[in-house]
Design an enzyme around this catalytic site. Structure first.
Site, PDB file in Angstrom:
ATOM      1  N   ASP A 185      72.793 -39.492  10.190  1.00 16.53           N
ATOM      2  CA  ASP A 185      72.818 -38.754   9.211  1.00 16.53           C
ATOM      3  C   ASP A 185      72.696 -37.110   9.672  1.00 16.53           C
ATOM      4  O   ASP A 185      71.934 -36.804  10.332  1.00 16.53           O
ATOM      5  CB  ASP A 185      72.125 -39.026   7.921  1.00 16.53           C
ATOM      6  N   HIS A 187      71.356 -35.023   7.870  1.00 17.42           N
ATOM      7  CA  HIS A 187      70.101 -34.581   7.301  1.00 17.42           C
ATOM      8  C   HIS A 187      69.242 -35.777   7.206  1.00 17.42           C
ATOM      9  O   HIS A 187      69.299 -36.711   6.623  1.00 17.42           O
ATOM     10  CB  HIS A 187      70.234 -34.233   5.612  1.00 17.42           C
ATOM     11  N   GLU A 324      68.012 -21.863   6.833  1.00 15.02           N
ATOM     12  CA  GLU A 324      66.854 -22.524   6.095  1.00 15.02           C
ATOM     13  C   GLU A 324      65.978 -22.964   7.387  1.00 15.02           C
ATOM     14  O   GLU A 324      65.424 -24.322   7.142  1.00 15.02           O
ATOM     15  CB  GLU A 324      67.179 -23.738   5.213  1.00 15.02           C
ATOM     16  N   CYS A 408      65.831 -29.691  -4.365  1.00 14.15           N
ATOM     17  CA  CYS A 408      64.772 -30.604  -3.578  1.00 14.15           C
ATOM     18  C   CYS A 408      63.267 -30.456  -3.966  1.00 14.15           C
ATOM     19  O   CYS A 408      62.457 -31.261  -3.796  1.00 14.15           O
ATOM     20  CB  CYS A 408      65.286 -30.401  -2.128  1.00 14.15           C
TER      21      CYS A 408
END
Lengths: 649, 649
Positions: A185, A187, A324, A408
């Site tokens: 994945d 993330h 980020e 989140c």
């Protein structure tokens, strides 16, 4: 290097939530507010924004709200937090909300075990086609963590069974066998979740799948390139990471999601900070469970890089909003610091796992730094508002909010604070470990007997900690108590007898082995003078500046206490700093001293002139960083200009 | 307020290029390099990039290079610079290149006078439909300036006639009469060009049209809104200024191009800095030509705002690349300073016009500041490379380039440097003004007699200036010589007799009225100690920092002279600063003193610790800001950290 033992949870296993009592004046009220304010408010947000209703799978194209790829993870993190809360404090209404959400999830699960709202109703038929961007396995990982937490808290298998079916499906889809996807994945999250699932179920396949995801990542040919070629579209985020549209890097995604090379070859912590932390957490888990020295070495190397080059003094990480995440070594700007709350939480998760491998204070010192500063700043004192990013300086515009479109951080804070008990104690055989100082107790099992270690302390406001043993009969064990790295002059006594700290210290823990009787006590004196901290000279942003700290807490100056413009303050090097209470912040110890302040009043209309502005003495007040912005929004600085001497009135 | 006299060129008329000789060691070699290196190289660029060939109007859709909306202005600015050069130094080859380019322009002109490559070949039929973005009148303005300069330099009307026909066409299209467009250009330039054309031709319509454009701007209903509605498309730049895509302002264009309100109501200098300077230059021109007190008051108000709130110490203006322009008062970041070369040039243009209204050193002090620092830094010592933006600090990545896709700055530098003579002297009736100190001479006409003022000086390296009068017979006039604001202790003597400066000073100029005989001299002593400069405390970026200056020059520290990392330097407040020569920079006076430098060598691997790094003494060398980056690329700072005392070895 490491024992090739399959010790679930690492060599130094954390105590479970049901074995830990937190009853202090610092964390316990915060945890109560999470239960009473944060969890209900977040449930309402999940309802109001459509995240819960989306699980009914009745969205139709053209209608709003349209389910988003992240939504399942928000529900999952709330479920995990709620489960942790139920483990500590029963709550019928909360349990009913949890059961309802689980029922929605169970009903949304496909017959083959697949479970994802977005790819069921918005893009059916595109399942597993956009691993790089679509957060499909990320959402799965959070569902699995929720399932494990729910089972551990309630003993119910309702969600555990759902996520095991989903994990089985994922195990069938991904792997090296013919017909399986050789992918992972964009993330990271599924990896650490599968290790948790392995630990609670004992099903080895889950661990093997986690190890597969960890090792497959970054191999050539690059999976995400192949995937994009097969799909024929650039992916959900297009050709750039979502916050990084203006960059020129031809391969901007690889470092962004840590797939530039296999993790065991990685030498630097790069890319999106939360992703990096979740990956390294899983790498530590897999390393300890499989006894893989290569992965363990990678963890230690990356830990060293992060904590000596790319970490704010608050334990915040990730310097730039642009990705980020991480930029260059020593690039730690203050006002533009991103330092996402989730990234600080991720650092706590990773540090905790490293401490489960090596009981070494280098990990728990960082865990404590991040927890008491970078993480705790993310939530307001009343539990209702949140920071997504945590700058170390502000001109006054930065202010906590109730919720975010990409949500989140709020539920991540909730699940961390409700599970705080797991971070306080650990055990390896007959060694009982006290990582953190939190009044309350931890109940250990030593050779079949319950040993309760009671902690009495006013930490973090005072450094005296009394640990009292509660045993039915005398029992021999080692009590290993962390001596924080911030403490220069620790003292320790056992039942009134002083010990030579140097003689008992092992990797930063005072280890006392003896036969303990009921009521035996260990007294720790950790003097907490106000400290001045300086950053490495290569941190350009902090040159000529000083930070104030006391115990585990980093302080800051806010406009509210210091006449508005904190940019005009200096803290002379010889100023005596003292502690005091503060009317606005009950229970908080603040730091005071005589600073100097530029007096702009004597400056005329000229923009430039041949003499500097005068400085005048000023009473300076610093408050804990975690408590900033709990009054009106205003300017703030952690790194205060330091002058060599004070104002000359 | 102002005499209602139509004095062409303002009340204090600059001497024309043919009346001024520049023969010093500072500017004359730079001007020679512009003639010998810069102009030929830029002609080659105009050729290589297709800008000249585009004038043949044979571009066809789908072929490259495709003419750009800016291209005509690049040709025009080069033509203007080449014309200025021809006025001073005949050059057959250059004159031939000029004539060829003019022939191309003449052939490209439509029968109705219209002349624009882009709207002839790329978007025919869209003429005058996108005033906000398409730079149509901006290009026209530069063509007009070129035509005027060419006529003044050569006496030829070849280009002047072309641009008069174009101006006549524009005068027919724009105005308040029925059927005319009530509009103005998004990038100001046409206004000041029309005043120039009026001054050289005496045709009043051109002045009236300039006044119309100045006054129409910012009136409601907003022209650009009406234009966009009529056109039905967002315009060439879309919905945001070209560098400002991420902003949320619903009306981002209004302040960007100074059309938020009529200029006579404007109180703050806003938006794109070059546009603002060209507008205010035209406002000053129109004000003085028409005796409009309202416009004059606006100029003075805006001048005050700019120079006390939004100007770098280098005379650079425009803090942010985001809009190539202004942000907030006192927001003057150093490393991210935009300070476009063209904007500093624009400030010189405006200051020059203000000085033509009021002979007041407040204007020429700023003109000098910008010229010797912010402007001159834009070109390399060898005349071959250019800065587009001029930060006041760099970590080493900022380096001059040979050309730019948007190539406004290089030819703008060329036209300013070739016309430098116009900035040195001015005259009002029998008052002869010396604005700048440049060895050479200026020839005035006083009552029909030529008065030549010879300047002998080593300025800017030395503050002694000797002015010698050359007259055929004794003549009475006032010699008004600027006493720069940077000079604390000026001395002046006439033919050896000291004067009381305070008694003769008027608005910063020492005014000596007498009957001058041939050989009479005025001697000016302007002591040039090294000065320390400080910024207003509201300039956050400069708090705790000091800049070094000497005479009109601002200095900076470069890595090349200071051991690489200038961020680690401090300049103690009590350091004695001295001057010296420098092997790398012949003819340049540098500043030296004992500074202190952080010694990172004694710092171990820790990112944070409880004691600051040591500082060691270091020999610090500062070079003129305009001369930075003429060696290998490296770090640089204008604003140096100031420490209260030096290193204690």
């Amino acid at each position: 290097m490491i024992d090739k033992l399959r010790v679930a949870g690492g060599r130094y296993r954390p105590l479970g939530l049901s074995s830990v009592v937190i009853a202090d004046a610092f964390w316990a009220p915060a945890m109560t507010r999470v239960r009473e304010i944060t969890l209900p408010a977040q449930h309402q947000q999940l309802r109001d924004t459509g995240r819960l209703d989306a699980l009914r799978l009745d969205w139709r194209p053209g209608t709003e709200p349209k389910p988003h790829i992240f939504w399942d993870s928000d529900v999952a993190k709330w479920l995990e937090a709620a489960s942790h809360s139920l483990a500590a404090v029963p709550d019928e209404q909360l349990e009913q909300q949890v059961d309802e959400a689980i029922e929605l999830l169970a009903n949304a699960q496909h017959d083959d075990g697949y479970l994802n709202t977005y790819f069921t109703v918005v893009e059916p038929g595109r399942r597993w086609t956009d691993l790089r961007d679509a957060h499909e396995l990320y959402c799965a990982g959070h569902l699995i963590e929720a399932g494990v937490a729910h089972f551990e808290a309630t003993g119910k298998r309702s969600l555990l069974d759902v996520v095991m079916r989903y994990a089985d499906h994922i195990d069938a889809v991904f792997g090296l066998a013919p017909g399986q996807k050789h992918g992972y994945d964009g993330h990271e999250e599924i990896e650490l979740a599968l290790v948790k699932l392995y630990r609670v179920t004992g099903v080895d396949r889950y661990l093997q799948l986690a190890a597969y995801f960890v090792d497959e990542r970054g191999r050539q040919p690059y999976f995400f390139d192949q995937e994009a070629a097969e799909r024929g579209t650039p992916g959900f985020f297009g050709s750039r990471p979502p916050f990084d549209r203006r960059q020129q890097d031809p391969e901007p995604f690889r470092e962004y999601n840590q797939s530039q090379a296999p993790v065991r070859e990685q030498r630097e912590v790069v890319g999106h900070a939360v992703r990096a932390m979740y990956l390294y957490s899983a790498v530590a888990d897999v390393a300890v469970e499989t006894g893989d020295d290569g992965l363990l070495a990678a963890c230690r190397r990356l830990w060293g890089h992060l904590t000596t080059r790319r970490m704010y003094i608050t334990g915040g990480i990730g310097s730039t909003a642009r990705i980020e995440g991480f930029t260059e070594d020593f690039d730690l700007p203050n006002e533009s610091a991103y330092a996402e709350t989730c990234a600080a939480i991720g650092l706590v998760l990773w540090a905790h796992r490293m401490a489960a491998i090596d009981r070494d204070r280098r990990y728990v010192d960082v865990l404590e730094r991040s927890l008491y500063n970078g993480v705790l700043a993310g939530i307001s004192d009343d539990g209702s508002c949140f920071f997504y990013d945590n700058p170390l300086a502000s001109h006054g515009a930065h202010h906590r909010q109730k919720w975010f479109g990409v949500a989140c951080c709020p539920p991540n804070l909730a699940r961390l604070l409700t599970s705080l008990g797991r971070y306080v104690y650990a055990q390896r055989d007959n060694e009982l470990v006290v990582h953190l100082f939190v009044a309350g107790s931890g109940a250990f099992d030593v050779d079949g007997q319950t040993v309760t270690v009671e902690q009495r302390t006013e930490y973090p406001w005072d450094g005296t900690v009394e640990l009292v043993m509660r045993v039915d009969r005398p029992v021999t064990f080692t009590l290993a108590t962390r001596i924080p790295g911030w403490c220069d002059d620790p003292r320790i006594s056992v039942h009134g007898e002083p010990l030579d700290v140097d003689a008992v210290i092992d990797r930063g823990y005072a280890c006392v082995n003896r036969k303990w009787r009921d009521g035996d006590s260990v007294r720790l004196e950790l003097p907490m003078p106000v400290r001045r901290c300086y950053a490495h000279p290569r941190v350009i942003a902090d040159i000529g500046r000083v930070a104030v700290a006391r115990g585990p807490l980093v302080y800051c100056v806010e406009g509210a206490d210091n006449g508005g413009d904190v940019e005009h303050l200096t803290l002379p090097r010889d100023t005596m700093l003292t502690t005091a209470e503060h009317d606005d912040l009950p229970g908080t110890i603040v730091v005071k001293g005589t600073g100097a302040k530029i007096d702009a009043a004597d400056w005329d209309d000229a923009l430039y002139r041949d003499s500097p502005a005068h400085r005048v003495p000023v009473e300076l007040t610093a408050v804990p960083y975690h408590s900033w912005d709990n009054r009106a929004p205003g300017p703030m600085q952690v790194w205060i200009r330091e002058s060599e001497f004070g104002a000359r009135p």
